[in-house]
Design a protein around this motif. Sequence first.
Motif, short mmCIF file in Angstrom:
data_model
loop_
_atom_site.label_atom_id
_atom_site.label_comp_id
_atom_site.label_asym_id
_atom_site.label_seq_id
_atom_site.Cartn_x
_atom_site.Cartn_y
_atom_site.Cartn_z
N LYS A 1 1.30 11.80 7.20
CA LYS A 1 0.23 11.14 7.96
C LYS A 1 -0.99 12.04 8.04
O LYS A 1 -2.11 11.56 8.09
CB LYS A 1 0.70 10.86 9.39
CG LYS A 1 1.75 9.81 9.51
CD LYS A 1 2.31 9.72 10.90
CE LYS A 1 1.26 9.35 11.92
NZ LYS A 1 1.85 9.07 13.25
N TYR B 1 3.44 -0.51 2.09
CA TYR B 1 2.50 0.39 1.42
C TYR B 1 2.55 0.24 -0.09
O TYR B 1 3.60 -0.06 -0.65
CB TYR B 1 2.80 1.84 1.81
CG TYR B 1 2.41 2.17 3.23
CD1 TYR B 1 1.19 2.76 3.51
CD2 TYR B 1 3.25 1.86 4.28
CE1 TYR B 1 0.82 3.05 4.81
CE2 TYR B 1 2.89 2.15 5.59
CZ TYR B 1 1.68 2.75 5.84
OH TYR B 1 1.31 3.04 7.13
N ALA C 1 7.61 5.24 5.63
CA ALA C 1 6.81 4.10 5.19
C ALA C 1 7.67 3.25 4.26
O ALA C 1 8.52 3.77 3.55
CB ALA C 1 5.57 4.58 4.46
N LYS D 1 -1.68 0.87 3.43
CA LYS D 1 -0.90 -0.21 4.04
C LYS D 1 -1.57 -1.55 3.74
O LYS D 1 -2.77 -1.72 3.96
CB LYS D 1 -0.80 0.00 5.54
CG LYS D 1 0.20 -0.91 6.22
CD LYS D 1 0.40 -0.49 7.66
CE LYS D 1 1.59 -1.19 8.26
NZ LYS D 1 1.85 -0.69 9.62
#
Length: 123
Positions: free
Chosen positions: A86, A53, A30, A47
Motif C-alpha cells: 500500500k 485489481y 488484494a 482497483k
Amino acid sequence: MTKRLDNIIGERDYNGLLASAVPAALVATAVVDKGEAAIATGTVLVKGEHGKYAPASAALTAESIVLVLSEDVDAGEGSETVAAYKTGNFARSQLSCAEGYKLTANDFDHMRQAGILSEDAID
C-alpha cells in the motif's frame, strides 16, 4: 516428517523492488481479477469498478486506488488473493504495468500522493 522450530521457512531473495526502508512498506491483500495471467512482482495494480485489481493500463487519477504487487501471480484460471504494498519507497526501474502502457510522471505523482514513492536506484 517433522520440522524444527528454529529452521527458516520460505526465505526470499532480495529482488531490488524496495529502494529504501523509509517510508515503511505496508502490505495488504488484494484480489487480482480472473484472466490476468503471469503478473510479475513490482507491477502497479489499480482497483477496478468491480472491486478487483488489474495491472495499470491507463493514466492514473487522484481517485485511483493503487497497490504494488509484492509477489508473482498467475490469475489466468480464476481470481487470486495476493500480497501487495500500500505504501513504500520503490526502485522506479522495478515498477511495471500492463503491456503496452508505460508509467508517466503524472502517474508517479498520483502514486506519491497515495504513499507509494519511487526513486532511481542503482543496483
